[in-house]
Motif scaffolding. Structure first.
Motif, PDB file in Angstrom:
ATOM      1  N   SER A   1      59.255 -72.319  -8.261  1.00  0.00           N
ATOM      2  CA  SER A   1      60.670 -72.801  -7.673  1.00  0.00           C
ATOM      3  C   SER A   1      61.288 -72.131  -8.893  1.00  0.00           C
ATOM      4  CB  SER A   1      60.038 -74.494  -8.389  1.00  0.00           C
ATOM      5  OG  SER A   1      61.237 -75.390  -7.983  1.00  0.00           O
TER       6      SER A   1
ATOM      7  N   PHE B   1      65.111 -80.601 -11.898  1.00  0.00           N
ATOM      8  CA  PHE B   1      63.531 -80.463 -11.465  1.00  0.00           C
ATOM      9  C   PHE B   1      62.457 -81.565 -12.145  1.00  0.00           C
ATOM     10  CE2 PHE B   1      64.728 -76.766  -9.475  1.00  0.00           C
ATOM     11  CZ  PHE B   1      64.251 -76.877  -7.936  1.00  0.00           C
ATOM     12  N   MET B   2      63.049 -82.644 -13.590  1.00  0.00           N
ATOM     13  CA  MET B   2      62.148 -83.447 -13.899  1.00  0.00           C
ATOM     14  C   MET B   2      62.832 -85.135 -13.069  1.00  0.00           C
ATOM     15  SD  MET B   2      62.813 -82.420 -17.520  1.00  0.00           S
ATOM     16  CE  MET B   2      61.850 -83.179 -18.584  1.00  0.00           C
ATOM     17  N   SER B   3      61.141 -85.362 -12.902  1.00  0.00           N
ATOM     18  CA  SER B   3      61.096 -86.949 -12.606  1.00  0.00           C
ATOM     19  C   SER B   3      62.289 -88.219 -13.532  1.00  0.00           C
ATOM     20  CB  SER B   3      59.986 -87.636 -12.257  1.00  0.00           C
ATOM     21  OG  SER B   3      59.535 -87.834 -14.122  1.00  0.00           O
TER      22      SER B   3
ATOM     23  N   ALA C   1      67.087 -85.722 -12.461  1.00  0.00           N
ATOM     24  CA  ALA C   1      66.097 -85.696 -11.448  1.00  0.00           C
ATOM     25  C   ALA C   1      66.507 -85.312 -10.155  1.00  0.00           C
ATOM     26  CB  ALA C   1      65.248 -87.031 -11.427  1.00  0.00           C
TER      27      ALA C   1
ATOM     28  N   TYR D   1      63.781 -82.718  -8.434  1.00  0.00           N
ATOM     29  CA  TYR D   1      62.820 -83.186  -7.727  1.00  0.00           C
ATOM     30  C   TYR D   1      62.617 -84.026  -6.999  1.00  0.00           C
ATOM     31  CZ  TYR D   1      58.728 -86.172  -9.091  1.00  0.00           C
ATOM     32  OH  TYR D   1      57.241 -86.564  -9.559  1.00  0.00           O
TER      33      TYR D   1
ATOM     34  N   ILE E   1      60.558 -82.380  -4.808  1.00  0.00           N
ATOM     35  CA  ILE E   1      58.593 -82.294  -5.426  1.00  0.00           C
ATOM     36  C   ILE E   1      58.250 -83.048  -4.931  1.00  0.00           C
ATOM     37  CG2 ILE E   1      57.948 -81.449  -7.532  1.00  0.00           C
ATOM     38  CD1 ILE E   1      59.752 -79.357  -6.361  1.00  0.00           C
TER      39      ILE E   1
ATOM     40  N   TRP F   1      58.660 -80.864 -19.270  1.00  0.00           N
ATOM     41  CA  TRP F   1      58.657 -80.611 -17.317  1.00  0.00           C
ATOM     42  C   TRP F   1      56.933 -80.002 -16.872  1.00  0.00           C
ATOM     43  CZ3 TRP F   1      57.323 -75.775 -15.832  1.00  0.00           C
ATOM     44  CH2 TRP F   1      57.747 -75.116 -14.168  1.00  0.00           C
TER      45      TRP F   1
ATOM     46  N   ASP G   1      54.771 -82.958 -16.483  1.00  0.00           N
ATOM     47  CA  ASP G   1      55.700 -84.023 -15.278  1.00  0.00           C
ATOM     48  C   ASP G   1      54.872 -83.727 -14.176  1.00  0.00           C
ATOM     49  OD1 ASP G   1      57.003 -86.295 -13.858  1.00  0.00           O
ATOM     50  OD2 ASP G   1      59.077 -84.674 -14.044  1.00  0.00           O
ATOM     51  N   TRP G   2      54.880 -82.063 -13.991  1.00  0.00           N
ATOM     52  CA  TRP G   2      54.809 -81.634 -12.911  1.00  0.00           C
ATOM     53  C   TRP G   2      53.072 -81.736 -12.496  1.00  0.00           C
ATOM     54  CZ3 TRP G   2      57.637 -77.313  -9.778  1.00  0.00           C
ATOM     55  CH2 TRP G   2      59.020 -77.545  -9.471  1.00  0.00           C
TER      56      TRP G   2
END
Length: 635
Positions: free
Chosen positions: A108, A203-205, A405, A408, A412, A445, A448-449
């Protein structure tokens, strides 16, 4: 303000979610499931239905909950296959064929991860011989959503590597797998999920962004937007007006506060205007024009068309905000609420923010006009003026490149908690405007993942930004160098992360260097030492500290494969010593250290190496891994 409307991008963001059928759509024929980990399968069935899932000789049962969701965990399996996966209820059966057990990597980031194999240097022969049944590929389409989705929309498919499939697949991701499989002889599954131009915050919640701090106002706007897009855009518009009023720049009602300059006829990309302050990438610019209307026209319903704009705009007519849009080269068209237009002169003001290149209002002049109910049109062919704005405004939180977000949620979250061996991340170009903050964001990040994929020690392989731009004549400040340092420090803080240094394989004239073969090879080397425990490899030269003794500062290095060496010269270049200012200095390799000569009269406090947007750096180890760019203190 109530007439704020969601423009071009909203239609994309509002696409309906894909319905799940027994198995979540991420599970398809030809998929690779992660070896040596319990295998998680999930999907939907009729509420309270008993579900049986089987692979090989293993079979487990579950019962769908009140909403029809079910999930099972099958025992871990070693690499191999092909297998068949079967999921059954009393009334339905879903069977997957040609399933392999191996190592799965999620790739990603932004455009350098998205760049396809066909776009890499000299990729033709690589594509021709790419058929490989033990490398399986899956592309995730660009989908941005204001709330986390449970399934990927559209048609999702896994496919064995072949010339047709590989040509359009992420080059960095594919070349990583091709290189890794030379030493790791198991099936490899690759999931490509980048978005060109995306900030890491997309790409972060939302939960991770709240914990990171500094995003509360934008997250609140996103929450409102998710429930009611019109209300969300209205709320955001009110906030933008409050922001500019706080700057004393309410130009939509008090245009005389700005210093306006006549814009070139036809407008167009502002970096082409010959204005020195607009030749750099990105920026913020105010625009204004006016149009004279008859009483008849002003009383009719109307749409304001502004042609293509990059990247984000907010538009006011006669002091009334009528719209905001985010998107590259997207056509802007806004409904003008009743009562906003009037007989005589009508003022139109825009604020346009752009984060990269191709900025401004462009396209044919006749694309900018007011279209009235009944079919008549009044062109906006009068004089346009502009005012350069030094302040960067807050960006629309539901944008897919500079939002929060969104990527994400759409790309994701639907993959979680698929079993992974690791994550490849090539991103950061869009964060260079706030480079120091990137260290904290990158750490948040990764956490988070790991949480989302239920893998507390999930490894991350981070591509450090390459060189971009002309080499400097003298030491300089550099947001790209600062971003690279943030990447280095975040990786140093994490025992399950590694950094692939690419400072020597960029393109001085372009954002998208084509040598993705070497990027993939270096990522594979990092995977071998970090993930697979190859004791013959080290990560590459990294600073362990710097001390001064008289007229010499000695920088110690660790992570060396073989020994330190300079390429194309007897000694390395690119080192600086800094006090109040920085100076290039003479460097000499001494075993695992580099000795720097202190200029007369200087008391250095810091050492910098490769510190520029596009530096030339010549320190490597004898495996040809370049030393990482860095800035450290002198003791």
């Amino acid at each position: 303000m109530s007439a704020f409307r969601v423009a071009a991008l909203t239609a994309l963001l509002a696409l309906p979610a894909h319905g799940e059928t027994l198995l979540n759509p991420v599970f398809q024929d030809h998929a690779v499931l992660q070896r040596d980990q319990p295998i998680r399968l999930w999907g939907t069935a009729a509420p309270r239905t008993k579900v049986t899932a089987a692979i090989g000789k293993a079979s487990v049962h579950a019962t769908a909950d009140a909403n029809g969701h079910w999930r099972v965990t099958l025992p871990a399996m070693t690499a191999g296959g092909p297998y068949t996966v079967t999921v059954k209820t009393a009334g339905a059966t879903r069977t997957l064929s040609d399933i392999l057990i191996g190592d799965v990597y999620l790739c990603s980031g932004q455009s350098n991860m998205a760049l396809p194999v066909m776009g890499a240097v000299d990729a033709g022969p690589d594509i021709q011989v790419s058929a490989n049944d033990s490398i399986r590929l899956m592309n995730v389409a660009n989908i941005a959503k204001p709330t986390a989705q449970s399934a990927l929309p559209g048609t999702i498919s896994w496919a064995p590597a072949s010339p047709k499939v590989v040509a359009g697949f992420s080059a960095t991701c594919y070349y990583f797998a091709r290189s890794l499989q030379k030493s790791v002889h198991v099936p490899l599954g690759l999931i490509s999920a980048p978005w060109s131009g995306a900030n890491i915050t997309d790409f972060m919640s939302a939960d991770a962004l709240r914990k990171a701090g500094g995003h509360d106002a934008r997250l609140e706007a996103l929450k409102i937007y998710a429930a009611d897009p019109v209300a969300g855009v209205k709320h955001w518009g009110e906030g933008i007006e409050a922001f500019w009023r706080g700057q004393g720049k309410d130009y939509w009602v008090n245009p005389s506060k700005a210093s306006w300059t006549d814009a070139p006829k036809g407008l167009g990309v502002w970096s082409t205007w010959g204005v020195p302050d607009l030749e750099k990438d990105g920026g913020t610019v105010w625009f204004r024009t006016s149009v004279t209307l008859t009483a008849t026209d002003a009383a009719r319903g109307a749409d304001l068309a502004l042609g293509a704009i990059t990247e984000e705009d907010t538009v006011w007519v006669n002091g009334k905000a009528i719209g905001t849009t985010t998107g590259y080269a997207a056509e802007r068209k806004y409904a003008v609420p009743a009562g906003v237009l009037h007989e005589g002169k009508n003022d139109i003001v825009l604020n346009v923010y752009c984060g990269w290149r191709g900025c401004g209002l462009f396209g044919p002049a006749d694309s900018r006009a007011i279209h009235f109910a009944g079919g008549s049109t009044v062109p906006l062919d009068g004089a346009w003026q502009y005012a350069i704005e030094p302040t960067r405004p807050p960006q629309v939180p539901w944008g897919p490149t500079a939002g929060l977000a969104m990527d994400y949620n759409g790309m994701i979250a639907p993959l979680t908690p698929y079993g992974l061996k690791g994550v490849l991340w090539y991103q950061g170009e869009s964060n260079t405007g706030a480079a120091e903050a990137y260290r904290g964001l990158l750490k948040a990040w990764m956490a988070d993942w790991r949480s989302a994929f239920e893998a507390p020690k999930l490894p991350f392989l981070i591509v450090q930004l390459p060189d971009l731009g002309q080499p400097p004549f003298a030491p300089e400040q550099s947001t790209w160098a600062t971003l690279r340092e943030s990447q280095r420090l975040a990786v140093n803080d994490d025992a399950n992360a590694a950094l692939a240094v690419t400072i020597d394989i960029g393109d001085h004239m372009g954002l998208h260097p084509g040598n993705k073969q070497e990027v993939g090879r270096r990522l594979a080397l990092q995977a071998r030492q970090l993930i697979y425990g190859d004791k013959t490899l080290k990560p590459g030269p990294q600073p362990d500290g710097a001390t001064r003794n008289g007229s010499v500062v000695t920088v110690r290095f660790g992570g060396i494969n073989g020994k330190l060496a300079a390429v194309n010269a007897a000694q390395p270049i690119g080192f600086e010593l800094c006090a109040d200012t920085c100076r290039f200095v003479v460097a000499t390799i001494d075993g695992d250290s580099v000795r720097l000569t202190v200029p007369e009269g200087m008391t250095p406090t810091r050492v910098r190496y490769c510190w520029a947007d596009g530096p030339v750096c010549t320190l490597y180890d004898t495996s040809r891994i370049p030393a990482v760019p860095f800035e450290i203190g002198v003791k």
